[in-house]
Write an enzyme that holds these catalytic residues in place. Structure first.
Site, PDB file in Angstrom:
ATOM      1  N   LYS A  83       0.859  -1.187   0.000  1.00 28.67           N
ATOM      2  CA  LYS A  83       0.000   0.000   0.000  1.00 28.67           C
ATOM      3  C   LYS A  83       0.892   1.232   0.000  1.00 28.67           C
ATOM      4  O   LYS A  83       1.690   1.439   0.907  1.00 28.67           O
ATOM      5  CB  LYS A  83      -0.918  -0.001   1.221  1.00 28.67           C
ATOM      6  CG  LYS A  83      -1.847   1.207   1.279  1.00 28.67           C
ATOM      7  CD  LYS A  83      -2.773   1.128   2.478  1.00 28.67           C
ATOM      8  CE  LYS A  83      -3.682   2.344   2.564  1.00 28.67           C
ATOM      9  NZ  LYS A  83      -4.584   2.270   3.742  1.00 28.67           N
TER      10      LYS A  83
ATOM     11  N   LYS B  34      -2.211  -1.458  -3.699  1.00 27.17           N
ATOM     12  CA  LYS B  34      -3.055  -0.265  -3.612  1.00 27.17           C
ATOM     13  C   LYS B  34      -2.184   0.976  -3.697  1.00 27.17           C
ATOM     14  O   LYS B  34      -1.185   1.054  -2.974  1.00 27.17           O
ATOM     15  CB  LYS B  34      -3.831  -0.287  -2.282  1.00 27.17           C
ATOM     16  CG  LYS B  34      -4.789   0.882  -2.088  1.00 27.17           C
ATOM     17  CD  LYS B  34      -5.494   0.784  -0.745  1.00 27.17           C
ATOM     18  CE  LYS B  34      -6.456   1.963  -0.549  1.00 27.17           C
ATOM     19  NZ  LYS B  34      -7.106   1.931   0.773  1.00 27.17           N
TER      20      LYS B  34
END
Length: 334
Positions: free
Chosen positions: A204, A258
């Site tokens: 992420k 992400k």
């Protein structure tokens, strides 16, 4: 005698592109509603549908409306819904105790969905930012704003256990603390939640594409500083592989990259390196750009949406979290 030469070109790549039937026969990548997880925002109240200004077509929904959305997802063939709470600011504290309240919005919605649509998988988010008056995914204990790791992990375990007890099928740790997957897996096993899936946000990034999401969950104004101390540097790729390897070793069942579209290279590297179930999150900023351009007539919204989702599958993703899930599913179902 002159040799007979084949006409040029002997191979015409346009031949199998000539008709829809021929194109379907040679299509390498497929896209179906079963490839989607639908993220939804839960808020207090009854019969509430409050559109997020920076995410056209996306709403904060009260629990009763979320249950209706869950039924819609199931009917469309979408296998999972992911819950993100819009927490009353009065319940946001530095100790984040609302995160493991058995009756918080996320847990209440989980129970309601599992009662109404038991076959639909419910995914929940493990991070403290929806409950933290500091706006961070973990505890801020130092004067310089540094988010402490180990104390945060202890809180994340409490949060995850409350979600598992409420009936969550998939728990998605999105906090990026070190060691949290191992701690979560150990605690879930010890408390009898052996079958709960961990979908780790393993890679992420500290991205500017999250802005509309923070508006949607009410975290924008609360955030002090930034999240670069625990989310990944967008310039790094090898580090993503190390993080995925660690999380799989610690007990993650699936892994997440992400954001999504700006990081398709990471998706491909992760899938090629590990072969594990790999997901991407088409985050709020990605959605807002496409949906906003479509509303203004600058792009063909349906075609751009499906093309963007196909890109995730082509990059090796087994599935994608996308706010487009119901709209895309309706188109794909014909």
């Amino acid at each position: 005698m002159q040799p007979v030469q084949a006409p040029f070109p002997a191979t015409r790549f346009r031949r199998p592109r000539r008709t829809p039937a021929l194109r379907a026969l040679v299509q390498e990548t497929t896209l179906a509603p079963s490839d989607f997880i639908w993220p939804v925002f839960v808020c207090d109240g009854d019969n509430v549908m409050d559109e997020v200004p920076s995410m056209p077509g996306v709403f904060r929904q009260s629990v009763d409306r979320v249950v209706a959305s869950a039924r819609e997802a199931h009917d469309l063939g979408i296998p999972a819904i992911c819950l993100f709470p819009y927490t009353d600011p009065a319940k946001k504290t530095r100790d984040c105790a609302e995160a493991w309240n058995p009756d918080n919005l996320s847990n209440t919605a989980t129970r309601a969905i599992k009662d109404a649509v038991p076959d639909l998988a419910v995914m929940t988010d493990v991070a403290l930012d929806p409950y933290n008056s500091d706006g961070h995914d973990g505890f801020v204990r130092d004067s310089d704003g540094y988010v402490v790791n180990d104390e945060t992990v202890e809180a994340l375990v409490r949060q995850a256990l409350s979600q598992a007890a409420a009936g969550a099928d998939i728990i998605g740790p999105s906090d990026m603390m070190d060691g949290r997957i191992g701690a979560l897996r150990t605690a879930l096993e010890a408390e009898g939640h052996q079958n709960v899936v961990l979908l780790s946000y393993a890679a992420k990034y500290a991205s500017a594409f999250y802005g509309p999401f923070r508006d949607a969950v009410g975290a924008s104004g609360a955030l002090k500083g930034d999240k670069k101390g625990y989310q990944m540097n967008p310039a790094n790729t090898d580090e993503a592989l190390r993080l995925v390897a660690r999380d799989l070793t610690e007990g993650a069942d699936m892994v997440m990259v992400k954001p999504g579209m700006p990081y398709l290279d990471i998706c491909r590297r992760v899938k090629d390196a590990f072969g594990a179930p790999t997901f991407a999150y088409q985050v709020s900023g990605e959605y807002a750009m496409l949906a906003g351009a479509a509303r203004n007539g600058w792009v063909d919204g349906e075609r751009v949406m499906l093309e963007s989702l196909m890109a995730f599958r082509r990059a090796g993703c087994d599935g994608v979290l996308t706010y487009f899930a119901p709209e895309a599913a309706r188109l794909l179902n014909g």
